[in-house]
Design an enzyme around this catalytic site. Structure first.
Site, PDB file in Angstrom:
ATOM      1  N   LYS A  13       0.779  -1.176   0.088  1.00  0.00           N
ATOM      2  CA  LYS A  13      -0.019   0.057   0.248  1.00  0.00           C
ATOM      3  C   LYS A  13       0.933   1.193   0.013  1.00  0.00           C
ATOM      4  CE  LYS A  13      -2.236  -1.010   3.957  1.00  0.00           C
ATOM      5  NZ  LYS A  13      -1.875  -2.257   4.070  1.00  0.00           N
ATOM      6  N   ARG A  87      -9.899   1.390   8.102  1.00  0.00           N
ATOM      7  CA  ARG A  87      -9.184  -0.067   8.562  1.00  0.00           C
ATOM      8  C   ARG A  87     -10.427  -0.733   9.136  1.00  0.00           C
ATOM      9  NH1 ARG A  87      -3.492   0.764   8.472  1.00  0.00           N
ATOM     10  NH2 ARG A  87      -2.302  -1.235   8.687  1.00  0.00           N
ATOM     11  N   ARG A 121      11.253  -6.072   4.662  1.00  0.00           N
ATOM     12  CA  ARG A 121      10.716  -4.421   4.307  1.00  0.00           C
ATOM     13  C   ARG A 121      11.807  -3.554   5.146  1.00  0.00           C
ATOM     14  NH1 ARG A 121       4.942  -2.382   4.664  1.00  0.00           N
ATOM     15  NH2 ARG A 121       4.938  -3.144   6.812  1.00  0.00           N
ATOM     16  N   ARG A 167      10.759  -1.449  10.814  1.00  0.00           N
ATOM     17  CA  ARG A 167       9.906  -1.044  11.757  1.00  0.00           C
ATOM     18  C   ARG A 167       9.734  -2.171  12.759  1.00  0.00           C
ATOM     19  NH1 ARG A 167       4.818   0.314   7.968  1.00  0.00           N
ATOM     20  NH2 ARG A 167       3.607  -0.816   9.855  1.00  0.00           N
ATOM     21  N   ARG A 178      -0.543  -8.849  13.320  1.00  0.00           N
ATOM     22  CA  ARG A 178      -1.537  -7.732  12.372  1.00  0.00           C
ATOM     23  C   ARG A 178      -1.928  -8.448  11.349  1.00  0.00           C
ATOM     24  NH1 ARG A 178       3.727  -4.950  10.279  1.00  0.00           N
ATOM     25  NH2 ARG A 178       2.316  -3.718   9.149  1.00  0.00           N
TER      26      ARG A 178
END
Ligand code: AMP
Length: 224
Positions: A13, A87, A121, A167, A178
């Site tokens: 995203k 969300r 990531r 992160r 998540r």
């Protein structure tokens, strides 16, 4: 043009919102980036949401909704792409009441690839995102060729020169939570919007360049 980009954590995203922002001359609005910044600055909101982010849980709807309302007000009618909002179905109802959305870009990627992609990531505080994973797989008959997205200099952001980091919520123990939260609380947002706003369904199975072009071409078709 007012857009939502939707998909599970790790679907890209943030990457696609960043790429579409200059091409469509719209503003990227990422609630995740705003919340992380609030935590970093230790503002009153930052202190309230810190634990939610660390655990991979959603912050209360009222907090995310207030952030979005304020940001949309600042845009004064400029187009936008929402990354990470809504969300929950409650947030989707809230959004529908305050603004017209032209389309939702729905990113589709198999669960098997998400954990692999999220753990690879590497992020920058300016919002740029890189990925060191090299995915080469065939799942349910579809080929996934996700080449790594690397900075020119290892560990340094191409756009702003800051150091890249992983992160805290991209670490394996939080990723599972998540994904679980996404399935239970966020996926129903798709059913809520079906039939209410146009959908652009996109399989994330190639490089960001290719997938971005595909999104742009599908958006053009909507306007015909
Ligand atoms: P993201 O960068 O979009 O993956 O968001 C990181 C984290 O910020 C999420 O795991 C949530 O804790 C929080 N968050 C971001 N957007 C929202 C939202 N719209 N509603 C509730 N929590 C959010």
């Amino acid at each position: 043009m007012n857009l939502i980009i939707f998909g599970p954590p790790g679907s890209g995203k943030g990457t696609y919102a960043s790429r579409l922002e200059p091409k469509l001359n719209i503003a990227k609005i990422s609630t995740g980036d705003m919340l992380r910044e609030a935590v970093k600055q230790q503002t009153a909101i930052g202190k309230k949401v810190e634990k939610f982010l660390a655990k991979g849980r959603l912050v209360p709807d009222e907090i995310a909704e207030a952030l979005i309302k304020e940001k949309l007000g600042e845009l004064r009618g400029k187009g936008f792409i929402l990354d990470g909002f809504p969300r929950t179905v409650e947030q989707a109802r809230f959004l529908e009441k305050i603004i017209k959305i032209d389309a939702i870009i729905n990113l589709i990627i198999p669960d098997e690839l998400l954990i692999q992609k999220i753990s690879a990531r590497r992020s920058c505080s300016c919002g740029e995102v890189y990925n060191i994973a090299n995915v080469n797989d065939t799942i349910n008959g579809m080929e996934y060729r996700l080449a790594p997205v690397l900075p020119k200099k290892e560990g340094v952001c191409d756009k702003c020169g800051s150091s890249l980091f992983q992160r805290n919520d991209d670490k394996p123990e939080v990723i599972r939570k998540r994904l679980d939260v996404y399935k239970k609380q966020s996926q129903p947002v798709i059913d809520f919007f079906r039939g209410r706003i146009p959908f652009v369904n996109i399989h994330v199975n190639s490089t960001p360049d290719v997938v971005t072009e595909r999104i742009l071409s599908e958006l053009t078709k909507l306007n015909r």
